[in-house]
Write an enzyme that holds these catalytic residues in place. Structure first.
Site, PDB file in Angstrom:
ATOM      1  N   GLY A  71       0.821  -1.206   0.000  1.00 24.01           N
ATOM      2  CA  GLY A  71       0.000   0.000   0.000  1.00 24.01           C
ATOM      3  C   GLY A  71       0.857   1.259   0.000  1.00 24.01           C
ATOM      4  N   GLN A 183      -7.635   0.047   4.242  1.00 22.92           N
ATOM      5  CA  GLN A 183      -8.383  -0.584   5.345  1.00 22.92           C
ATOM      6  C   GLN A 183      -9.797  -0.997   4.939  1.00 22.92           C
ATOM      7  OE1 GLN A 183      -7.361  -1.679   8.204  1.00 22.92           O
ATOM      8  NE2 GLN A 183      -5.365  -0.704   8.387  1.00 22.92           N
ATOM      9  N   CYS A 331       3.156   0.707  12.096  1.00 26.81           N
ATOM     10  CA  CYS A 331       4.395   1.368  11.682  1.00 26.81           C
ATOM     11  C   CYS A 331       4.915   2.320  12.744  1.00 26.81           C
ATOM     12  CB  CYS A 331       4.179   2.153  10.398  1.00 26.81           C
ATOM     13  SG  CYS A 331       3.146   1.313   9.236  1.00 26.81           S
TER      14      CYS A 331
HETATM   15  N1  PLP Z   1      -2.702   2.971   4.403  1.00 22.51           N
HETATM   16  C1  PLP Z   1      -3.343   2.569   5.498  1.00 22.51           C
HETATM   17  C2  PLP Z   1      -4.624   3.228   5.880  1.00 22.51           C
HETATM   18  C3  PLP Z   1      -2.815   1.537   6.283  1.00 22.51           C
HETATM   19  O1  PLP Z   1      -3.463   1.147   7.388  1.00 22.51           O
HETATM   20  C4  PLP Z   1      -1.586   0.945   5.906  1.00 22.51           C
HETATM   21  C5  PLP Z   1      -0.969  -0.102   6.738  1.00 22.51           C
HETATM   22  O2  PLP Z   1      -1.186  -0.186   7.921  1.00 22.51           O
HETATM   23  C6  PLP Z   1      -0.969   1.404   4.736  1.00 22.51           C
HETATM   24  C7  PLP Z   1      -1.545   2.415   4.012  1.00 22.51           C
HETATM   25  C8  PLP Z   1       0.332   0.825   4.288  1.00 22.51           C
HETATM   26  O3  PLP Z   1       0.144  -0.438   3.683  1.00 22.51           O
HETATM   27  P1  PLP Z   1       1.373  -1.437   3.521  1.00 22.51           P
HETATM   28  O4  PLP Z   1       1.620  -2.051   4.850  1.00 22.51           O
HETATM   29  O5  PLP Z   1       0.902  -2.452   2.521  1.00 22.51           O
HETATM   30  O6  PLP Z   1       2.508  -0.641   3.005  1.00 22.51           O
END
Ligand code: PLP
Length: 384
Positions: A71, A183, A331
């Site tokens: 994402g 999400q 994160c």
């Molecule tokens: N956007 C949202 C709303 C998320 O919750 C997350 C991950 O927690 C991401 C983007 C990032 O996705 P990815 O872990 O696949 O990089």
């Protein structure tokens, strides 16, 4: 010891059927999808079947879908592409976006490539639609080109945006519209013929697919250039040998999520409502961050616990008691900086906020277990 996983907004367990679907592509069908021999054709055909299936489910063209590594990459590709290739001068976004959007916007602004405008939001985390509209109009008036980039559901508090209403604002004012749907894809039905939107982002590990694979939708009417340069993969839009097991897993996971969407939603919403009611009854003073009982993602429940002496140790205590939850996004949960989302909605810093997030695999018995553990923590059985 019983272990309960209530951190499904961070990541989910892979579905057995998804895993089975991926397996043959590690050892039996390992051809590079770009190769023209039979090994390559085999994997190419599987990838394209997956893309076609996803396109059917989203009601778009397969040519509008591109696989990415996650994402984060998807959001970076879109935001950077809008500024670089589509003449965007101003981006309307929010202070509660995921860091992969927020930090990209900060970098774009620091490099002097576009101005960022943060929409007003209320204490439940809902965006002010009038403010979005006023901001687009004023950008247009000044001769700029606007992109609206707003998340469909907040990952920490679950508050949902009306993607249809914001799409209408974008359409009426000739603005581009991107929504981070990481999400929500696989959890809420999205019909791309019914909403006006230019870009979506998805990530397979949020809906029982593998980690390290994502997808973006780019409306066929807009053209951005690649973010990663190299080979001609993904029709020249995303170079690098395809993560084909990932793509196969993402497609299967998305198909299963859509097939069982209603059933899963009822089950998970049942767990969330049960936990809300039980917490209200059994933990005096508890409240909820975001619009928990209103326009909210059914997988997320952000609980605000009343102050107590050892409040900073709550997550740690839950963990040693077998309960996995989180204090915010995965994160940033390792960092000592408080949640930017809770700050933005003016949550009381003296209370302890814990995000519990559910999946189809959770049960009522697990919720009972978690609430028992919370009560034990309040009864003073604390470590630290
Ligand atoms: N956007 C949202 C709303 C998320 O919750 C997350 C991950 O927690 C991401 C983007 C990032 O996705 P990815 O872990 O696949 O990089």
């Amino acid at each position: 010891m019983m272990r309960v996983y209530l951190d499904n907004a961070a990541t989910t367990k892979i579905d057995d059927q998804v895993f089975e679907e991926m397996l043959p592509y590690f050892k039996e069908h390992y051809g590079n999808p770009s190769s023209i021999h039979s090994y390559g054709r085999e994997t190419r055909s599987k990838i394209e079947k997956g893309r076609k299936k996803i396109a059917e489910l989203l009601n778009c063209s397969p040519s509008e879908l591109f696989f990415t590594s996650c994402g984060t990459e998807g959001n970076n590709t879109i935001l950077r592409g809008c500024v670089k290739d589509l003449g965007v001068t101003d981006i309307i976004s929010s202070s509660i976006e995921h860091h992969c959007v927020l930090h990209t916007l900060e970098a774009i602004e620091a490099e002097g490539q576009a101005r960022i405008h943060y929409v007003k939001l209320n204490e439940l985390g809902h965006f002010d639609l009038e403010d979005i509209e006023a901001k687009v109009k004023s950008i247009n008036k000044a001769g700029g080109k606007a992109l609206i980039s707003l998340m469909h559901s907040n990952n920490e508090i679950g508050t949902m945006m009306s993607i249809k209403k914001v799409g209408k604002i974008a359409e009426a004012n000739n603005a581009l519209f991107h929504s981070d749907t990481v999400q929500t894809l696989g959890k809420f039905a999205i019909d791309l013929k019914e909403i006006n939107i230019d870009f979506l982002t998805a990530s397979a590990h949020k809906f029982h697919g593998p980690k390290g694979i994502g997808m973006i939708y780019i409306n066929g009417d807009v053209k951005i250039k690649p973010f990663i340069h190299g080979g001609a993969q993904e029709r020249n839009m995303r170079a690098g040998t395809e993560n084909m097991y990932g793509i196969i897993g993402l497609a299967k996971a998305f198909e299963l999520s859509c097939e069982k969407m209603q059933e899963n939603r009822e089950h998970i919403l049942g767990l969330k409502s049960y936990m809300i009611e039980k917490l209200k009854k059994e933990v005096p003073g508890v409240s909820f961050n975001g619009d928990a009982e209103g326009k909210s993602n059914y997988i997320v429940l952000n609980v605000s616990f009343p102050p107590f002496s050892n409040k900073d140790m709550m997550l740690f205590n839950l963990d040693i008691m077998g309960v996995a939850a989180s204090s915010g996004s995965a994160c940033s949960s390792g960092s000592s900086i408080g949640s930017h989302v809770l700050k933005a909605i003016n949550a009381d810093p003296n209370r302890t906020s814990i995000r519990f997030s559910f999946s189809k695999y959770n049960t009522k018995e697990e919720i009972d277990f978690v609430i028992e553990k919370v009560k034990e923590i309040y009864a003073g059985e604390l470590v630290g």
